[in-house]
Design an enzyme around this catalytic site. Structure first.
Site, PDB file in Angstrom:
ATOM      1  N   LYS A  83      -5.932  -3.488 -10.452  1.00  0.00           N
ATOM      2  CA  LYS A  83      -4.557  -3.484  -9.967  1.00  0.00           C
ATOM      3  C   LYS A  83      -4.467  -3.291  -8.451  1.00  0.00           C
ATOM      4  O   LYS A  83      -3.510  -3.738  -7.824  1.00  0.00           O
ATOM      5  CB  LYS A  83      -3.836  -2.344 -10.687  1.00  0.00           C
ATOM      6  CG  LYS A  83      -2.445  -2.064 -10.311  1.00  0.00           C
ATOM      7  CD  LYS A  83      -1.880  -1.073 -11.296  1.00  0.00           C
ATOM      8  CE  LYS A  83      -0.988  -0.095 -10.579  1.00  0.00           C
ATOM      9  NZ  LYS A  83      -0.344   0.822 -11.541  1.00  0.00           N
ATOM     10  N   ASP A  84      -5.436  -2.657  -7.857  1.00  0.00           N
ATOM     11  CA  ASP A  84      -5.409  -2.389  -6.419  1.00  0.00           C
ATOM     12  C   ASP A  84      -6.117  -3.464  -5.591  1.00  0.00           C
ATOM     13  O   ASP A  84      -6.149  -3.365  -4.364  1.00  0.00           O
ATOM     14  CB  ASP A  84      -6.076  -1.037  -6.117  1.00  0.00           C
ATOM     15  CG  ASP A  84      -5.302   0.131  -6.716  1.00  0.00           C
ATOM     16  OD1 ASP A  84      -4.096  -0.037  -6.968  1.00  0.00           O
ATOM     17  OD2 ASP A  84      -5.907   1.194  -6.929  1.00  0.00           O
ATOM     18  N   ARG A 133       7.483  -3.663  -8.404  1.00  0.00           N
ATOM     19  CA  ARG A 133       7.539  -4.098  -9.802  1.00  0.00           C
ATOM     20  C   ARG A 133       8.359  -3.105 -10.646  1.00  0.00           C
ATOM     21  O   ARG A 133       9.224  -3.506 -11.428  1.00  0.00           O
ATOM     22  CB  ARG A 133       6.110  -4.200 -10.353  1.00  0.00           C
ATOM     23  CG  ARG A 133       6.001  -4.523 -11.825  1.00  0.00           C
ATOM     24  CD  ARG A 133       4.557  -4.405 -12.297  1.00  0.00           C
ATOM     25  NE  ARG A 133       4.033  -3.052 -12.145  1.00  0.00           N
ATOM     26  CZ  ARG A 133       4.147  -2.093 -13.057  1.00  0.00           C
ATOM     27  NH1 ARG A 133       4.737  -2.351 -14.200  1.00  0.00           N
ATOM     28  NH2 ARG A 133       3.662  -0.893 -12.836  1.00  0.00           N
ATOM     29  N   ARG A 134       8.115  -1.826 -10.449  1.00  0.00           N
ATOM     30  CA  ARG A 134       8.866  -0.820 -11.213  1.00  0.00           C
ATOM     31  C   ARG A 134      10.321  -0.774 -10.757  1.00  0.00           C
ATOM     32  O   ARG A 134      11.240  -0.686 -11.568  1.00  0.00           O
ATOM     33  CB  ARG A 134       8.209   0.556 -11.057  1.00  0.00           C
ATOM     34  CG  ARG A 134       6.885   0.652 -11.810  1.00  0.00           C
ATOM     35  CD  ARG A 134       6.121   1.942 -11.508  1.00  0.00           C
ATOM     36  NE  ARG A 134       4.876   2.020 -12.271  1.00  0.00           N
ATOM     37  CZ  ARG A 134       3.750   2.574 -11.819  1.00  0.00           C
ATOM     38  NH1 ARG A 134       3.703   3.104 -10.611  1.00  0.00           N
ATOM     39  NH2 ARG A 134       2.674   2.608 -12.578  1.00  0.00           N
ATOM     40  N   ARG A 151       4.855   7.846  -2.624  1.00  0.00           N
ATOM     41  CA  ARG A 151       3.485   7.343  -2.571  1.00  0.00           C
ATOM     42  C   ARG A 151       2.529   8.506  -2.718  1.00  0.00           C
ATOM     43  O   ARG A 151       2.937   9.654  -2.854  1.00  0.00           O
ATOM     44  CB  ARG A 151       3.236   6.599  -1.245  1.00  0.00           C
ATOM     45  CG  ARG A 151       4.041   5.300  -1.067  1.00  0.00           C
ATOM     46  CD  ARG A 151       3.185   4.048  -1.049  1.00  0.00           C
ATOM     47  NE  ARG A 151       1.787   4.347  -1.068  1.00  0.00           N
ATOM     48  CZ  ARG A 151       1.014   4.511   0.016  1.00  0.00           C
ATOM     49  NH1 ARG A 151       1.518   4.345   1.213  1.00  0.00           N
ATOM     50  NH2 ARG A 151      -0.258   4.793  -0.104  1.00  0.00           N
ATOM     51  N   ARG A 157       1.791  12.996  -6.481  1.00  0.00           N
ATOM     52  CA  ARG A 157       3.154  12.648  -6.906  1.00  0.00           C
ATOM     53  C   ARG A 157       3.727  13.719  -7.834  1.00  0.00           C
ATOM     54  O   ARG A 157       4.907  14.035  -7.783  1.00  0.00           O
ATOM     55  CB  ARG A 157       3.173  11.292  -7.605  1.00  0.00           C
ATOM     56  CG  ARG A 157       2.902  10.158  -6.639  1.00  0.00           C
ATOM     57  CD  ARG A 157       3.146   8.818  -7.278  1.00  0.00           C
ATOM     58  NE  ARG A 157       2.266   7.831  -6.679  1.00  0.00           N
ATOM     59  CZ  ARG A 157       2.345   6.538  -6.896  1.00  0.00           C
ATOM     60  NH1 ARG A 157       3.259   6.061  -7.717  1.00  0.00           N
ATOM     61  NH2 ARG A 157       1.510   5.714  -6.315  1.00  0.00           N
ATOM     62  N   CYS A 244       1.581  -7.589  -1.608  1.00  0.00           N
ATOM     63  CA  CYS A 244       1.747  -6.226  -2.109  1.00  0.00           C
ATOM     64  C   CYS A 244       3.204  -5.876  -2.335  1.00  0.00           C
ATOM     65  O   CYS A 244       3.513  -4.905  -2.998  1.00  0.00           O
ATOM     66  CB  CYS A 244       1.101  -5.215  -1.176  1.00  0.00           C
ATOM     67  SG  CYS A 244       2.125  -4.816   0.242  1.00  0.00           S
TER      68      CYS A 244
HETATM   69  N1  LIG Z   1      -1.066   2.446  -7.556  1.00  0.00           N
HETATM   70  C1  LIG Z   1      -2.238   3.255  -7.759  1.00  0.00           C
HETATM   71  C2  LIG Z   1      -2.854   2.960  -9.071  1.00  0.00           C
HETATM   72  N2  LIG Z   1      -3.794   2.019  -9.208  1.00  0.00           N
HETATM   73  C3  LIG Z   1      -4.129   1.939 -10.545  1.00  0.00           C
HETATM   74  C4  LIG Z   1      -3.377   2.876 -11.215  1.00  0.00           C
HETATM   75  C5  LIG Z   1      -3.371   3.121 -12.652  1.00  0.00           C
HETATM   76  C6  LIG Z   1      -4.592   2.790 -13.398  1.00  0.00           C
HETATM   77  C7  LIG Z   1      -4.821   1.322 -13.649  1.00  0.00           C
HETATM   78  O1  LIG Z   1      -3.887   0.557 -13.934  1.00  0.00           O
HETATM   79  O2  LIG Z   1      -6.010   0.940 -13.612  1.00  0.00           O
HETATM   80  C8  LIG Z   1      -2.578   3.556 -10.295  1.00  0.00           C
HETATM   81  C9  LIG Z   1      -1.639   4.663 -10.560  1.00  0.00           C
HETATM   82  C10 LIG Z   1      -0.304   4.275 -11.122  1.00  0.00           C
HETATM   83  O3  LIG Z   1       0.204   3.178 -10.888  1.00  0.00           O
HETATM   84  O4  LIG Z   1       0.299   5.109 -11.826  1.00  0.00           O
END
Ligand SMILES: NCc1[nH]cc(CCC(=O)O)c1CC(=O)O
Length: 311
Positions: A83-84, A133-134, A151, A157, A244
């Site tokens: 995801k990152d 997205r959220r 963040r 958080r 992003c």
């Molecule tokens: N944005 C940071 C991040 N990158 C991946 C995850 C969650 C774990 C994943 O999806 O692998 C998170 C934390 C979140 O969004 O709560």
């Protein structure tokens, strides 16, 4: 083939990232008990910078320093949340994915200290999230709620929530599992209520391209079904050229017969416009499925929505 004696693993230094590394070490230890591991934690720009990500280099902010350590030969293996990893550009030259671990939960969870579900939250409840997205999906389905920028890693958080910076949080279930904090979850949101991001719950193992010793040693940790799903999702993001700040959601699933499908959405930030596509792979490769779903969204005007948002 000679197996390496030691694999140096580089990762972000957040509690979640370090827990991810421990999973990799445990799986690697079970597969190759003879290989020692060493952990090299690094702080990334994304961990230091608490402003908008678009003001630094966007999503690469969480991977840049980790990839640099890998390329410099200071480490042999990088562990990333898929995801990152930016989807609009190729992986840094000289690096390659060696494996995707078996996928964890893809869903988001609500954390509300008062114990209310999303549908029960009163108007004006402040949800701490900076994720476009959220934000877009909350704005669309729960317009009476208010999103406030938040963040920092998941532990930070939760500290900010306790300090009163927000009334509730949305965080990934998989992340909370990794840091051992599922106790704070009030409600797990269905994927229909909160479509997950590309790569949700998937850990990638990244190596230097020519380092066949390490690649061969870790490729056995890969999970074929996760590999297919992740490949389809990342191709979708690549074709859409999502950045992003793009409210893009998409997740692939494999049904009991082994049939791969991919659904994806593109939103306006206010959540009022939702583009939607869902296709089955049938005879298509995961890459072609990702391309096809992206093209279906482009036909509905996804380019204008994505480019309409500053980044
Ligand atoms: N944005 C940071 C991040 N990158 C991946 C995850 C969650 C774990 C994943 O999806 O692998 C998170 C934390 C979140 O969004 O709560």
């Amino acid at each position: 083939m000679s197996a390496p004696e030691l694999i140096r693993i580089v990762s972000r230094d957040s509690p979640m990232a370090l827990a991810q590394v421990e999973r990799v070490r445990a799986e690697l230890g079970a597969l190759h008990p003879g290989i020692a591991t060493e952990v090299i934690p690094v702080k990334t720009t994304g961990d230091r910078w608490m402003g908008a990500l678009s003001q630094v280099e966007g999503k690469g902010a969480f991977t840049k320093e980790v990839d640099a350590a890998l390329l410099a030969g200071e480490a042999d293996l990088a562990v990333h949340c898929v995801k990152d990893i930016p989807g609009d550009r190729p992986l840094p030259a000289g690096t390659t994915f060696a494996a995707f671990l078996k996928r964890d939960d893809v869903r988001d969870a609500l954390i509300h200290p008062g114990g209310l579900n999303l549908d029960e939250l009163p108007a004006g409840t402040r949800i701490g999230t900076s994720s476009v997205r959220r934000i877009a999906q909350l704005a669309g389905f729960h317009p009476h709620l208010q999103c406030v920028p938040m963040r920092g890693n998941a532990n930070r958080r939760m500290e900010k929530l306790a300090a009163g910076d927000a009334d509730a949080l949305l965080l990934a279930v998989s992340g909370l599992e990794r840091i051992g904090r599922t106790d704070v979850i009030t409600e797990i949101l269905s994927v229909d209520e909160m479509c997950p991001p590309v790569g949700a719950g998937v850990l990638a193992l990244q190596c230097r391209e020519g380092d066949t010793e390490t690649i061969d040693a870790v490729s056995g940790l890969g999970h074929p079904q996760t590999h297919q799903e992740t490949t389809a999702e990342r191709m979708l993001l690549h074709v859409l050229q999502g950045h992003c700040n793009s409210p893009i959601a998409g997740y692939a699933t494999t049904d009991r017969r082994g049939e791969l499908s991919l659904r994806a959405c593109v939103f306006t930030p206010d959540g009022k416009t939702v583009l939607n596509a869902h296709e089955w792979a049938g005879p298509l490769t995961p890459e072609t499925l990702g391309t096809s779903v992206a093209v279906a969204l482009l036909r509905q005007g996804a380019r204008e929505l994505i480019d309409g948002i500053a980044h």
